[in-house]
Motif scaffolding. Sequence first.
Motif, short mmCIF file in Angstrom:
data_model
loop_
_atom_site.label_atom_id
_atom_site.label_comp_id
_atom_site.label_asym_id
_atom_site.label_seq_id
_atom_site.Cartn_x
_atom_site.Cartn_y
_atom_site.Cartn_z
N PRO A 1 -0.31 4.88 1.18
CA PRO A 1 0.19 3.55 1.52
C PRO A 1 1.01 3.57 2.81
O PRO A 1 1.96 4.34 2.93
CB PRO A 1 1.03 3.15 0.31
CG PRO A 1 1.36 4.42 -0.39
CD PRO A 1 0.28 5.39 -0.07
N ASN A 2 0.62 2.71 3.75
CA ASN A 2 1.22 2.73 5.08
C ASN A 2 1.11 1.31 5.66
O ASN A 2 0.09 0.98 6.28
CB ASN A 2 0.47 3.73 5.96
CG ASN A 2 1.11 3.95 7.31
OD1 ASN A 2 1.85 4.90 7.50
ND2 ASN A 2 0.82 3.09 8.27
N PRO A 3 2.12 0.45 5.47
CA PRO A 3 1.98 -0.94 5.94
C PRO A 3 1.73 -1.02 7.44
O PRO A 3 2.44 -0.40 8.24
CB PRO A 3 3.31 -1.58 5.55
CG PRO A 3 4.24 -0.46 5.26
CD PRO A 3 3.42 0.70 4.83
N PHE B 1 8.38 -4.58 -1.24
CA PHE B 1 7.50 -3.43 -1.06
C PHE B 1 7.76 -2.50 -2.24
O PHE B 1 8.84 -1.92 -2.37
CB PHE B 1 7.78 -2.71 0.25
CG PHE B 1 6.85 -1.55 0.52
CD1 PHE B 1 5.61 -1.77 1.10
CD2 PHE B 1 7.20 -0.25 0.17
CE1 PHE B 1 4.74 -0.72 1.33
CE2 PHE B 1 6.34 0.80 0.41
CZ PHE B 1 5.11 0.57 1.00
N VAL B 2 6.76 -2.37 -3.12
CA VAL B 2 6.87 -1.53 -4.31
C VAL B 2 5.96 -0.33 -4.13
O VAL B 2 4.74 -0.45 -4.18
CB VAL B 2 6.49 -2.30 -5.59
CG1 VAL B 2 6.63 -1.40 -6.81
CG2 VAL B 2 7.36 -3.54 -5.74
N TYR B 3 6.55 0.82 -3.89
CA TYR B 3 5.79 2.04 -3.69
C TYR B 3 5.37 2.61 -5.05
O TYR B 3 6.19 2.63 -5.97
CB TYR B 3 6.65 3.07 -2.94
CG TYR B 3 5.96 4.37 -2.63
CD1 TYR B 3 5.24 4.52 -1.46
CD2 TYR B 3 6.04 5.44 -3.50
CE1 TYR B 3 4.61 5.71 -1.15
CE2 TYR B 3 5.42 6.64 -3.21
CZ TYR B 3 4.71 6.77 -2.04
OH TYR B 3 4.08 7.96 -1.74
N PRO B 4 4.14 3.07 -5.21
CA PRO B 4 3.06 3.15 -4.24
C PRO B 4 2.05 2.00 -4.36
O PRO B 4 0.92 2.13 -3.89
CB PRO B 4 2.40 4.48 -4.60
CG PRO B 4 2.51 4.52 -6.11
CD PRO B 4 3.82 3.84 -6.43
N ILE B 5 2.46 0.92 -5.03
CA ILE B 5 1.52 -0.18 -5.24
C ILE B 5 1.19 -0.88 -3.93
O ILE B 5 0.04 -1.24 -3.67
CB ILE B 5 2.11 -1.18 -6.26
CG1 ILE B 5 2.28 -0.50 -7.63
CG2 ILE B 5 1.22 -2.40 -6.40
CD1 ILE B 5 2.99 -1.36 -8.64
N ASP B 6 2.20 -1.12 -3.09
CA ASP B 6 2.01 -1.85 -1.84
C ASP B 6 1.73 -0.91 -0.68
O ASP B 6 2.01 0.28 -0.73
CB ASP B 6 3.25 -2.69 -1.53
CG ASP B 6 3.38 -3.90 -2.42
OD1 ASP B 6 2.35 -4.54 -2.70
OD2 ASP B 6 4.50 -4.21 -2.86
#
Length: 465
Positions: A54-56, A64-69
Amino acid sequence: MTTAPARPAPVDLAHHSHLTGVNAPQREEVDVADLRITGELPADLDGSYIRNGPNPRFDPIGSFVYPIDGDGMVHRLTIADGRAGYTNRFVRTPMVVAEEAAGHAIWSGITDGYTPSAEDVGERLAGTVRELPDINIVRHGGRLMAMAEADQPYLLNPKDLATLTKTDCDDAMRVGSTAHPKIDPVTGEMVLFNYTLEAPYLTWSVVGADGRTVRPPTPIAGLTEPVMIHDMALTQRYVVLFVCPLIFDLEAVMTGGSLLSWRPDDGTRIALIPRDGGAVRWITTEPFWVWHFANAFDSGPDVTVDYVEWTYPSGFTDQPRRAASTITRAVIHPDGQISRAVISDNAIDMEFPRVDDRLLTRDHRCIASVSKGPLDSGSQDSLWFHDINADREECWSPGVAIGEPIFMPGTEHDYWGAIGTDPADMRSYFYVLSADDPAAGPLATVDLPIRVPAGLHGAWLPNSG
């Protein structure tokens, strides 16, 4: 007249632990043909280590909920003839393309409930949520796929990693796919499951070695509400799913509550799904949580499963105590009884267990994992190597933030590899360790041309495959 919801405010990157330091987004894309190497790359290594995470693309809005977003970014390190090169690319979903045209984030975090209007993104994308093929990378049946959580993957061009299109994998992923399908090295079949928010809640599918569907999405009977299941295990006889009590609570969301609810009173249920299409067997045991499996295999009439067991999923519950993790072996007996034994509990935050992928569905000797530990050494990232047959383990602590290990077979010897980033100067490296003595440290250290954000999953793709 209904007023459209306001665009959410930007996330405070400076104070978000998964958007700063070694986790900070990487916006640069590069191609570098010849990298600096300390030591000597083994001459018998010929292939590519490829990793997704994940890398916006732009600074996120809402949450921003890691690693969902986070948008997907794929990193590839090629190794051949003792030399190494590097390429990285964003997975360009329609959302990423639209945001690149706008120059800023348009879609919010997936838990915010905000979607852009037609005025913002046009009729085709209005009301959509961000697609997130940012968890894993898989090569199968001539396809290179960036895998999402409970959604269809995106095809990538194997030559330059350019994004091609979303795929349903010849209809096997019509309703989506786990980010962690398993490829049987004996049959070449890719087996997968998918969870959904509506009945039947859980399905499984099989893709043949040629990329054609062998089994279309098939309902798994036995669930009465939606659950989150991140990973799966596979034996020669069974698809193995651990259904831990992390439930999608849609009623709570409607009143401002959490999307996921931890219900330990329900216990953990294990589904043994015969690969020949027979009836599903369910076994219930005490509650625990599993993110990732190392491997599973049939041991006579029993089924043996090795995985990382957590007391609970700390990101989705307000338990006051720290969640503990162990490398655990579960043996499921024909009478439905289950016995669990700890393989390793000598470190904290143990995760990302991996084996030699050529041994998937069969007995294995070694599991590699990542941890903060040893327990008496403070919070130090380490790679751990657990020799199950010898009841022995060893670790290598490189002094950097180390990522998931990957097994890399050579033509003469075998190796482990991993990406690490030094938090002092934010430089990233790829380390090659001997599988015979990984604790001795790297045979070779490859300087990567840009920082690679920490996490998530990757694969070794031999050039002969």
